[in-house]
Enzyme design. Sequence first.
Site, PDB file in Angstrom:
ATOM      1  N   GLY A  48       0.843  -1.201   0.000  1.00 39.94           N
ATOM      2  CA  GLY A  48       0.000   0.000   0.000  1.00 39.94           C
ATOM      3  C   GLY A  48       0.876   1.248   0.000  1.00 39.94           C
ATOM      4  N   SER A  51      -3.724  -7.492   1.853  1.00 42.21           N
ATOM      5  CA  SER A  51      -2.966  -8.591   1.228  1.00 42.21           C
ATOM      6  C   SER A  51      -2.279  -8.058  -0.013  1.00 42.21           C
ATOM      7  CB  SER A  51      -3.887  -9.741   0.785  1.00 42.21           C
ATOM      8  OG  SER A  51      -3.124 -10.746   0.121  1.00 42.21           O
ATOM      9  N   LYS A 102       0.788 -15.271   5.636  1.00 40.59           N
ATOM     10  CA  LYS A 102       0.527 -14.839   7.023  1.00 40.59           C
ATOM     11  C   LYS A 102      -0.718 -13.950   7.101  1.00 40.59           C
ATOM     12  CE  LYS A 102       4.911 -15.197   9.399  1.00 40.59           C
ATOM     13  NZ  LYS A 102       6.089 -14.504   9.915  1.00 40.59           N
ATOM     14  N   ASN A 143      -6.852 -12.401  13.426  1.00 44.65           N
ATOM     15  CA  ASN A 143      -6.886 -11.201  14.283  1.00 44.65           C
ATOM     16  C   ASN A 143      -8.047 -10.282  13.932  1.00 44.65           C
ATOM     17  OD1 ASN A 143      -4.696 -11.941  15.815  1.00 44.65           O
ATOM     18  ND2 ASN A 143      -3.203 -10.971  14.449  1.00 44.65           N
ATOM     19  N   TYR A 152      -0.799 -17.153  -2.705  1.00 47.94           N
ATOM     20  CA  TYR A 152      -1.971 -16.267  -2.726  1.00 47.94           C
ATOM     21  C   TYR A 152      -3.263 -17.085  -2.770  1.00 47.94           C
ATOM     22  CZ  TYR A 152      -4.920 -12.298  -4.225  1.00 47.94           C
ATOM     23  OH  TYR A 152      -5.881 -11.310  -4.325  1.00 47.94           O
ATOM     24  N   LYS A 202      -5.996 -17.219   0.264  1.00 45.12           N
ATOM     25  CA  LYS A 202      -7.363 -16.722   0.128  1.00 45.12           C
ATOM     26  C   LYS A 202      -8.394 -17.839   0.340  1.00 45.12           C
ATOM     27  CE  LYS A 202      -6.900 -12.286  -0.690  1.00 45.12           C
ATOM     28  NZ  LYS A 202      -7.482 -11.263   0.199  1.00 45.12           N
ATOM     29  N   TYR A 228     -15.851 -18.749  11.418  1.00 44.74           N
ATOM     30  CA  TYR A 228     -16.275 -17.737  12.401  1.00 44.74           C
ATOM     31  C   TYR A 228     -17.776 -17.476  12.274  1.00 44.74           C
ATOM     32  CZ  TYR A 228     -11.919 -16.341  14.670  1.00 44.74           C
ATOM     33  OH  TYR A 228     -10.787 -16.317  15.451  1.00 44.74           O
ATOM     34  N   ARG A 245       0.911  -6.118 -12.850  1.00 41.91           N
ATOM     35  CA  ARG A 245      -0.335  -6.587 -13.440  1.00 41.91           C
ATOM     36  C   ARG A 245      -0.447  -6.091 -14.874  1.00 41.91           C
ATOM     37  NH1 ARG A 245      -4.527  -6.280  -8.380  1.00 41.91           N
ATOM     38  NH2 ARG A 245      -3.235  -4.543  -7.708  1.00 41.91           N
TER      39      ARG A 245
HETATM   40  N1  UDP Z   1       0.308 -10.572 -18.620  1.00 45.51           N
HETATM   41  C1  UDP Z   1       0.937 -10.283 -19.821  1.00 45.51           C
HETATM   42  N2  UDP Z   1       1.860  -9.277 -19.843  1.00 45.51           N
HETATM   43  C2  UDP Z   1       2.176  -8.541 -18.742  1.00 45.51           C
HETATM   44  C3  UDP Z   1       1.522  -8.823 -17.520  1.00 45.51           C
HETATM   45  C4  UDP Z   1       0.588  -9.856 -17.491  1.00 45.51           C
HETATM   46  O1  UDP Z   1       0.687 -10.917 -20.851  1.00 45.51           O
HETATM   47  O2  UDP Z   1       3.025  -7.640 -18.849  1.00 45.51           O
HETATM   48  C5  UDP Z   1      -0.742 -11.632 -18.600  1.00 45.51           C
HETATM   49  C6  UDP Z   1      -0.557 -12.688 -17.514  1.00 45.51           C
HETATM   50  O3  UDP Z   1       0.278 -13.727 -17.963  1.00 45.51           O
HETATM   51  C7  UDP Z   1      -1.989 -13.114 -17.305  1.00 45.51           C
HETATM   52  C8  UDP Z   1      -2.812 -11.881 -17.568  1.00 45.51           C
HETATM   53  O4  UDP Z   1      -1.965 -11.009 -18.313  1.00 45.51           O
HETATM   54  O5  UDP Z   1      -2.347 -14.107 -18.232  1.00 45.51           O
HETATM   55  C9  UDP Z   1      -3.281 -11.163 -16.317  1.00 45.51           C
HETATM   56  O6  UDP Z   1      -2.178 -11.009 -15.477  1.00 45.51           O
HETATM   57  P1  UDP Z   1      -2.202 -10.162 -14.147  1.00 45.51           P
HETATM   58  O7  UDP Z   1      -0.832 -10.232 -13.563  1.00 45.51           O
HETATM   59  O8  UDP Z   1      -2.775  -8.834 -14.386  1.00 45.51           O
HETATM   60  O9  UDP Z   1      -3.229 -10.894 -13.158  1.00 45.51           O
HETATM   61  P2  UDP Z   1      -3.802 -12.388 -12.974  1.00 45.51           P
HETATM   62  O10 UDP Z   1      -5.140 -12.354 -13.608  1.00 45.51           O
HETATM   63  O11 UDP Z   1      -2.902 -13.382 -13.629  1.00 45.51           O
HETATM   64  O12 UDP Z   1      -3.839 -12.547 -11.511  1.00 45.51           O
END
Ligand code: UDP
Length: 318
Positions: A38, A76, A92, A100, A146, A150, A160, A187
């Site tokens: 963050g 997270s 964690k 918590n 992850y 989750k 809970y 992303r």
């Molecule tokens: N991806 C990509 N180029 C990038 C980043 C991500 O082609 O520079 C692809 C990644 O392999 C996945 C999709 O885009 O198939 C979405 O990836 P992101 O990391 O956004 O999130 P995810 O949905 O996988 O959690």
Amino acid sequence: MKARALVTGGAGFLGSHLCDALLAEGYALVVVDNLLTGRMSNIEHLRREGNFEFLQLDINRHFDCGPVNYVFHFASPASPVDYMMHGIETLKVGSLGTFNVLDIAHKYRAKFLVASTSECYGDPLEHPQKESYWGHVNSIGPRSVYDEAKRFTEALTMAYHRYYSVDTRMVRIFNTYGPRMQLNDGRVIPNFMKQALRGEELTVYGEGKQTRSFCYVSDEIEGILRLARSDEHFPVNIGNPDEFTILECAQRVIEVTGSKSGIRYSKLPQDDPKQRRPDITKARTLLQWTPKIPLNQGLRMSLDYFREAVAMETTTRA
Ligand code: UDP
């Protein structure tokens, strides 16, 4: 007296948008974040508000924020690059941190809403994904820190609810994007926006045939608020069902930015889900919620933010 809400992870991309929305609804907020992923800049504009309190702390250790009426648990790492870099912290916060925060909801008889994820479905064999699908997750793969965190969070939340009667809700969030995403969180949308705006090639992983369904942040927040007001204890998908291949997504970003960038293909990460699209029948019928912002419009609405972020990065680098 104003209702008081605790928001964990409130300095994150989605958490900070949630804080804006909750303040607008009249909540007094206590926001906690350890600032691992963050950023204070996401909530700087809220620090002047009288109804806003920020505590930098690690929710994996016991803490007590005093009486609250609602707990929104959003803490997270959430991007694959972040959660793979901080794998232990991710596990964690999904386990210890969630204990918590649920204890706080239990102690103060507060309502509780947790951010879960489409990653609970893993690399799904059912398409589109309904809430009833149990998923297809590699429990020992690189994404498991992850996905399993989750899934454990969901199990703990249900426990809970069942054993202690905590009034819980769970949102399964599908690929959300918009202003305040970190330029370097890895992303796909921040990566493509940054690359397109710098005139660099867009890095498409694999052949770009894998699909995702992108939800603009204001739609996501509206869905979450509606779920928060409902009495649904089982998970609800909140995402935009318009599905794109990653190659199509790259083309949309090039179109919206007016960039002359080309595309560079590189290796597909291990266990990258091949397809993802929410079935939102439950959200439509239960919450009367439906997303309104198509991808091109959402990208246009994010453009100023990404332009500024790229410009700032260029200045600090120089
Ligand atoms: N991806 C990509 N180029 C990038 C980043 C991500 O082609 O520079 C692809 C990644 O392999 C996945 C999709 O885009 O198939 C979405 O990836 P992101 O990391 O956004 O999130 P995810 O949905 O996988 O959690």
